[in-house]
Design an enzyme around this catalytic site. Structure first.
Site, PDB file in Angstrom:
ATOM      1  N   SER A  14      46.478  39.382  46.296  1.00 18.43           N
ATOM      2  CA  SER A  14      47.749  38.666  46.334  1.00 18.43           C
ATOM      3  C   SER A  14      47.713  37.621  47.432  1.00 18.43           C
ATOM      4  CB  SER A  14      48.887  39.640  46.599  1.00 18.43           C
ATOM      5  OG  SER A  14      48.839  40.073  47.939  1.00 18.43           O
ATOM      6  N   LYS A  15      48.807  36.953  47.586  1.00 22.74           N
ATOM      7  CA  LYS A  15      48.893  35.882  48.580  1.00 22.74           C
ATOM      8  C   LYS A  15      48.603  36.384  49.995  1.00 22.74           C
ATOM      9  CE  LYS A  15      49.872  33.139  45.432  1.00 22.74           C
ATOM     10  NZ  LYS A  15      51.028  33.030  44.592  1.00 22.74           N
TER      11      LYS A  15
END
Length: 488
Positions: A260-261
């Site tokens: 994810s980010k």
RNA sequence: GUCCCCAUCGUCUAGUGGCCUAGGACUGUAGGUUUUCAAUCUACCAACGGGGGUUCGAUUCCCCCUGGGGAUGCCA
């Protein structure tokens, strides 16, 4: 050729991102697998934008997504910009189609309006969890009669449409990578298919679009496994055959959690900006969860197209290893034609303000410099750091200076060497090396005793490309001046 | 909590009952080459989570446990 034990004629696959930000590597890998499968089978690769989340979807994200795919060279046969026979390819432009299917489901009494508030729903789930029960809708609105529905509606209470999932039996499907997957219908939730704002939810829009777009294989991340039974339930309610499903393993970050980010630069565009080659990333990502028959690793796009098969996709999640990516990027950089690398270097040098205008640059000199660092590169962003002393005065690092420059006798030796250098004509690598070696021999020194101090004086550091090459590029006057300055 | 998925070196993987004293790649280590670094070559370190079965024989098949991941939204 290859048997994927599926029908490989007329394959139609889709990549269906939601435009709520840029793509991350996990999404990209899904796109890659879909694309390779389409190209391998001679099928169609379709880009569909799932923008039903009105709050978070943005046109900027759509551009970012397209730019990312293009950077990898993943072209789509149908999509928002190129059109196609099954458009439109934005879900928010397909509302009329969803309406059609909703009407069918209403007629079949497969859906019902639900007026429950989000607060009640949250509380309900909380209670169920406390009782160790599977969290599912308790069916409060499941059997409302016409009068009640009208009363609630007339009070202006918003409602959603829930799908009546079967309460008995199990839903089963044969996943192309996992094999048989089954789930008890009794733990399935009466999920929402139309939101209170009248928009479709993902699970519903996805099914309608896959039907309408004649998708044959749904290749998506493992995180969608839990959605699949719900979607199959819709297909069944509609009396329509569902497509093949292939759920591919997820890419995990170094912390072993879904990518994810949080894991820093997760967008392919950011990798581009860090100096990765699209094919290096593509090749690397392809190998996360897939391997060809012969276990080859470095493969061209055509080779992957040739040997790609869903059968060889494995079913375990893969941890993203940036070290291996860096290695692979380095391999591809070394394979690049020099001129191409020079052009990239020009951009990087300008970005780092090591050169001002690319037009007034000595291409010949830059080419020589790039040739010297080519095999030392893992990503383009390293270029300025590797070559800055060719453009600016060197930044002297303390340790090598202490170790090589500040030694007894070094200063005098370098001064004498300067006299030798001064005489070198022409100032090319061979002549220069011969002269310096002769000097070394005459002084009864070891090569390193001269070369290391020279390197430090000229570059400021302990490591550099071969020193005579460096000197040649720097030029006689610069060399002399730098040695003098270093001794001052 | 509930459901689902998964389990081979640190990481990516090969392996579909005997070819496995488990192969390759990255990383790491040692060495060769080199003026240093890089590149390159060579060698080495390093894994079938545990317990039961099935079988003449299990990394491969089944069960349990453990561990990891995912899903549990009017996000997709």
């Amino acid at each position: 050729m290859h048997n994927d034990n599926t029908n490989l004629k007329g394959v139609r696959v889709r990549f269906a991102p939601s435009p709520t930000g840029s793509l991350h590597l996990g999404n990209v890998r899904t796109a890659i697998f879909n694309w390779f499968f389409a190209r391998h089978t001679g099928g169609k690769f379709i880009l569909r934008i799932e923008d039903t989340d009105r709050e978070r979807s943005t046109p900027e994200s759509v551009s970012l997504i397209m730019e990312s795919l293009k950077w990898f060279g993943l072209d789509w046969d149908e999509g928002p910009d190129v059109g196609g026979n099954f458009g439109p390819y934005y879900q928010m432009q397909r509302l009329d189609k969803y309406k059609k299917y909703i009407d069918v489901l209403i007629k079949k009494n497969m859906v019902y309006p639900c007026f429950c508030t989000t607060e009640r729903l949250a509380e309900m789930r909380h209670q169920m969890q406390k009782q160790k029960l599977p969290p599912r809708y308790d069916g409060k609105c499941k059997n409302l009669n016409k009068e009640e529905i009208e009363r609630l509606t007339s009070q202006g209470i918003k409602h959603v449409l829930r799908f009546r999932v079967p309460t008995t039996d199990t839903t089963e499907f044969k996943d192309l990578v996992h094999g048989k997957i089954s789930i008890e219908n009794s733990i399935m939730d009466d999920f929402v298919i139309v939101k209170s704002n009248a928009g479709p939810t993902y699970n519903f829009a996805c099914v309608v679009d896959d039907i309408e777009m004649k998708i044959t294989h749904v290749i998506r991340g493992d995180d969608h496994i839990s959605n699949t039974p719900k979607q199959i339930a819709i297909y069944k309610a509609l009396g329509i055959n569902f497509p093949e499903f292939a759920h591919i393993p997820l890419i995990l970050g170094p912390d072993k959690a879904k990518l994810s980010k949080r894991h820093g630069a997760a967008s392919p565009l950011e990798y581009r900006d860090m100096g990765y080659l699209p094919h290096a990333l593509l090749n690397f990502l392809t190998l996360l969860g897939w391997a060809p028959e012969d276990n080859r690793e470095l493969m061209s796009r055509d080779e992957i197209v040739e040997s790609f098969s869903i059968e060889k996709i494995n079913d375990r999640n893969a941890v993203f290893d940036s070290q291996k990516l860096d290695w692979m990027n380095g391999v591809y950089i070394r394979k690049m034609p020099l001129e191409e690398l020079v052009n990239i270097a020009l951009v990087e040098l300008k970005k780092a303000e090591l050169i001002k205008d690319t037009k007034e640059v000595d291409i010949d000199k830059i080419s020589k410099i790039v040739a010297l660092i080519k095999e030392r590169l893992r990503k383009f962003s390293e270029i300025p750091q590797l070559v800055n002393y060719f453009f600016d005065k060197p930044v002297y690092e303390e340790k090598p200076v202490r170790k090589f420059l500040k030694k007894d006798g070094v200063s005098q030796m370098l001064q004498e060497l300067c006299k030798v250098i001064e005489e070198v004509e022409p100032f090319d690598i061979e002549t220069l090396e011969d002269a310096v070696r002769e000097f070394i021999e005459k002084k009864g020194l070891k090569a390193g005793q001269v070369i290391h101090p020279v390197r430090v004086a000229l570059t400021g550091r302990a490591a550099s490309p071969p020193i005579f090459d460096v000197m040649q590029v720097l030029g006689k006057q610069t060399c002399l001046k730098r040695i003098a300055d270093a001794l001052a």
